[in-house]
Scaffold this active site. Structure first.
Site, PDB file in Angstrom:
ATOM      1  N   TYR A  46      -4.970  -4.256 -13.885  1.00  0.00           N
ATOM      2  CA  TYR A  46      -5.049  -4.385 -12.425  1.00  0.00           C
ATOM      3  C   TYR A  46      -6.023  -5.495 -12.015  1.00  0.00           C
ATOM      4  CZ  TYR A  46      -3.085   0.411 -12.627  1.00  0.00           C
ATOM      5  OH  TYR A  46      -2.344   1.525 -12.907  1.00  0.00           O
ATOM      6  N   LYS A 226      -2.315   5.352  -3.767  1.00  0.00           N
ATOM      7  CA  LYS A 226      -2.928   4.054  -3.443  1.00  0.00           C
ATOM      8  C   LYS A 226      -2.639   3.723  -1.980  1.00  0.00           C
ATOM      9  CE  LYS A 226      -2.105  -0.479  -2.562  1.00  0.00           C
ATOM     10  NZ  LYS A 226      -1.139  -1.068  -1.615  1.00  0.00           N
ATOM     11  N   SER A 227      -3.639   3.244  -1.271  1.00  0.00           N
ATOM     12  CA  SER A 227      -3.388   2.640   0.041  1.00  0.00           C
ATOM     13  C   SER A 227      -4.528   1.699   0.358  1.00  0.00           C
ATOM     14  CB  SER A 227      -3.274   3.706   1.139  1.00  0.00           C
ATOM     15  OG  SER A 227      -3.116   3.059   2.381  1.00  0.00           O
ATOM     16  N   ARG A 232      -4.404   5.689   6.295  1.00  0.00           N
ATOM     17  CA  ARG A 232      -3.639   6.388   5.243  1.00  0.00           C
ATOM     18  C   ARG A 232      -4.550   6.912   4.143  1.00  0.00           C
ATOM     19  NH1 ARG A 232       1.224   2.014   4.401  1.00  0.00           N
ATOM     20  NH2 ARG A 232       2.455   2.558   6.244  1.00  0.00           N
ATOM     21  N   ASN A 236      -4.308  10.735   3.231  1.00  0.00           N
ATOM     22  CA  ASN A 236      -3.946  11.203   1.885  1.00  0.00           C
ATOM     23  C   ASN A 236      -5.007  12.123   1.278  1.00  0.00           C
ATOM     24  OD1 ASN A 236      -1.719   9.594   2.185  1.00  0.00           O
ATOM     25  ND2 ASN A 236      -2.433   7.961   0.820  1.00  0.00           N
TER      26      ASN A 236
HETATM   27  N1  LIG Z   1      -0.091   4.310 -15.636  1.00  0.00           N
HETATM   28  C1  LIG Z   1       0.792   3.558 -15.025  1.00  0.00           C
HETATM   29  O1  LIG Z   1       1.649   2.926 -15.653  1.00  0.00           O
HETATM   30  C2  LIG Z   1       0.780   3.475 -13.528  1.00  0.00           C
HETATM   31  C3  LIG Z   1       1.844   2.835 -12.867  1.00  0.00           C
HETATM   32  C4  LIG Z   1       1.812   2.795 -11.471  1.00  0.00           C
HETATM   33  C5  LIG Z   1       0.765   3.369 -10.787  1.00  0.00           C
HETATM   34  N2  LIG Z   1      -0.275   3.953 -11.474  1.00  0.00           N
HETATM   35  C6  LIG Z   1      -1.431   4.557 -10.763  1.00  0.00           C
HETATM   36  O2  LIG Z   1      -0.965   5.403  -9.721  1.00  0.00           O
HETATM   37  C7  LIG Z   1      -1.521   4.969  -8.468  1.00  0.00           C
HETATM   38  C8  LIG Z   1      -0.572   5.267  -7.328  1.00  0.00           C
HETATM   39  O3  LIG Z   1       0.706   4.706  -7.570  1.00  0.00           O
HETATM   40  P1  LIG Z   1       1.311   3.484  -6.745  1.00  0.00           P
HETATM   41  O4  LIG Z   1       0.223   2.663  -6.212  1.00  0.00           O
HETATM   42  O5  LIG Z   1       2.314   2.835  -7.626  1.00  0.00           O
HETATM   43  O6  LIG Z   1       2.168   4.163  -5.597  1.00  0.00           O
HETATM   44  P2  LIG Z   1       1.966   5.299  -4.485  1.00  0.00           P
HETATM   45  O7  LIG Z   1       0.562   5.770  -4.417  1.00  0.00           O
HETATM   46  O8  LIG Z   1       3.060   6.300  -4.705  1.00  0.00           O
HETATM   47  O9  LIG Z   1       2.335   4.495  -3.155  1.00  0.00           O
HETATM   48  C9  LIG Z   1       1.571   3.423  -2.676  1.00  0.00           C
HETATM   49  C10 LIG Z   1       2.335   2.773  -1.519  1.00  0.00           C
HETATM   50  O10 LIG Z   1       2.545   3.736  -0.487  1.00  0.00           O
HETATM   51  C11 LIG Z   1       1.928   3.301   0.717  1.00  0.00           C
HETATM   52  N3  LIG Z   1       1.250   4.488   1.291  1.00  0.00           N
HETATM   53  C12 LIG Z   1       0.175   5.120   0.786  1.00  0.00           C
HETATM   54  N4  LIG Z   1      -0.153   6.177   1.534  1.00  0.00           N
HETATM   55  C13 LIG Z   1       0.750   6.233   2.545  1.00  0.00           C
HETATM   56  C14 LIG Z   1       0.929   7.089   3.654  1.00  0.00           C
HETATM   57  N5  LIG Z   1       0.116   8.117   3.871  1.00  0.00           N
HETATM   58  N6  LIG Z   1       1.969   6.843   4.491  1.00  0.00           N
HETATM   59  C15 LIG Z   1       2.802   5.800   4.282  1.00  0.00           C
HETATM   60  N7  LIG Z   1       2.690   4.944   3.252  1.00  0.00           N
HETATM   61  C16 LIG Z   1       1.660   5.150   2.391  1.00  0.00           C
HETATM   62  C17 LIG Z   1       0.957   2.205   0.348  1.00  0.00           C
HETATM   63  O11 LIG Z   1       0.902   1.228   1.368  1.00  0.00           O
HETATM   64  P3  LIG Z   1      -0.464   0.545   1.916  1.00  0.00           P
HETATM   65  O12 LIG Z   1      -1.351   0.254   0.749  1.00  0.00           O
HETATM   66  O13 LIG Z   1       0.055  -0.691   2.591  1.00  0.00           O
HETATM   67  O14 LIG Z   1      -1.073   1.520   2.888  1.00  0.00           O
HETATM   68  C18 LIG Z   1       1.618   1.610  -0.888  1.00  0.00           C
HETATM   69  O15 LIG Z   1       2.607   0.679  -0.515  1.00  0.00           O
HETATM   70  C19 LIG Z   1      -1.759   3.480  -8.705  1.00  0.00           C
HETATM   71  O16 LIG Z   1      -2.614   2.895  -7.744  1.00  0.00           O
HETATM   72  C20 LIG Z   1      -2.313   3.490 -10.105  1.00  0.00           C
HETATM   73  O17 LIG Z   1      -3.664   3.913 -10.076  1.00  0.00           O
HETATM   74  C21 LIG Z   1      -0.268   4.018 -12.831  1.00  0.00           C
END
Ligand SMILES: NC(=O)c1ccc[n+]([C@@H]2O[C@H](COP(=O)([O-])OP(=O)(O)OC[C@H]3O[C@@H](n4cnc5c(N)ncnc54)[C@H](OP(=O)(O)O)[C@@H]3O)[C@@H](O)[C@H]2O)c1
Length: 280
Positions: A46, A226-227, A232, A236
């Site tokens: 990251y 993540k946000s 948000r 969350n």
């Molecule tokens: N081990 C792995 O391979 C792997 C892979 C992927 C992710 N991860 C981990 O998992 C974490 C979370 O996954 P992710 O970042 O892929 O996706 P996520 O948390 O499922 O979704 C993040 C997205 O949703 C939006 N969002 C967040 N809260 C919201 C809400 N309350 N209402 C509307 N939209 C919202 C965010 O937008 P904004 O930011 O624009 O608000 C962003 O675009 C990552 O940050 C990372 O730490 C690990």
């Protein structure tokens, strides 16, 4: 808190910083800590470990109150690289220990992940890290690791959300004493327009994101949405003043359509060039 298989406690709700740009990561992490998050999920790939560490210092919180996870990049699986890359992570974060270190993907392009895991066991024994685990391990990867090594991973961090409920792999984790961490818990926003989730959210006076995150929590998984949007980030974290019924949980679980948002670990064997560049 969830108690991991070696007795270490991890906050069940954390903050993920995947795709948080370097120039926003310190402020985003600081804001999350101010809201009350005490668990940050980052990774070498990251490129924002340094900003996470700076935010922990800026928050004024004792280091021991913030649980920080990082993950080994796919390019660093060879044992000598894994040792070096771990030290680099500690240096970037500015910490003298890490809470949880994961093998990010079961990639074997550079080395057999069993050899990598043996380095993780050494790091654990040296107390440089409080717990070790894996990420994106499929059933066959877990079976091979468990057969070949002494320390059972504390967690397996995998993609889980209402459209990809992963119940068989979660059960395999549970049966082996491995906690499931659910990445992309709201499927990067894809599940938020779902009618069923919307109806449940309306009934509870909560948002679709809160209902989805609460579903994960009630299933016992560890999550870190993540946000970079302050409202948000607060939304969350506001999950503990309502409870889904068993029927709600069942209805959301029934939305499964085995629909991945991210890469499939069986075919993801990538060593990004930018990770090769980091090697000394
Ligand atoms: N081990 C792995 O391979 C792997 C892979 C992927 C992710 N991860 C981990 O998992 C974490 C979370 O996954 P992710 O970042 O892929 O996706 P996520 O948390 O499922 O979704 C993040 C997205 O949703 C939006 N969002 C967040 N809260 C919201 C809400 N309350 N209402 C509307 N939209 C919202 C965010 O937008 P904004 O930011 O624009 O608000 C962003 O675009 C990552 O940050 C990372 O730490 C690990």
């Amino acid at each position: 808190m969830v108690t991991l298989n070696n007795g270490v406690e991890i906050p069940q709700l954390g903050f993920g910083v995947f795709q948080v740009p370097v120039d926003e990561a310190q402020q985003a992490t600081l804001s999350a800590l101010e809201v009350g998050y005490r668990h940050i999920d980052t990774a070498q790939s990251y490129r924002n470990e340094k900003q996470v560490g700076l935010a922990v210092v800026e928050s004024g919180l004792p280091r021991s109150e913030v649980f920080v996870t990082s993950k080994l990049g796919n390019g660093f699986h060879a044992p000598t690289d894994a040792r070096w890359a771990f030290e680099r992570t500690l240096g970037e974060l500015g910490f003298d220990y890490l809470d949880l270190f994961l093998i990010d993907w079961p990639a074997d392009e550079v080395a057999d992940f069993v050899e990598t895991w043996q380095v993780f066991e050494e790091l654990l024994a040296s107390c440089a890290v409080r717990a070790i685990g894996v990420s994106n391990f499929q059933p066959q990867h877990l079976e091979r690791l468990l057969a070949a090594t002494d320390v059972i991973p504390a967690v397996n961090q995998i993609e889980v959300h209402p459209y990809f409920t992963q119940d068989a792999l979660r059960e395999q984790n549970r049966a082996n004493g491995i906690a499931t961490e659910a990445w992309s818990p709201i499927a990067q926003g894809k599940v938020l327009g779902d009618e069923t989730i919307g109806a449940i959210a309306a009934r509870h006076g909560k948002t679709p994101a809160q209902v989805t995150l609460r579903w994960h929590i009630q299933r016992g998984d560890i999550v870190f949405p993540k946000s970079t949007t302050p409202a948000r980030v607060a939304e969350n974290f506001d999950l503990f003043d309502f409870e889904l019924s068993d029927d709600d949980v069942t209805a959301i679980t029934a939305l499964n359509r085995d629909d991945r948002t991210g890469p499939n670990p069986d075919t993801m064997n990538m060593v990004p060039d930018r990770q090769r560049e980091l090697r000394p």
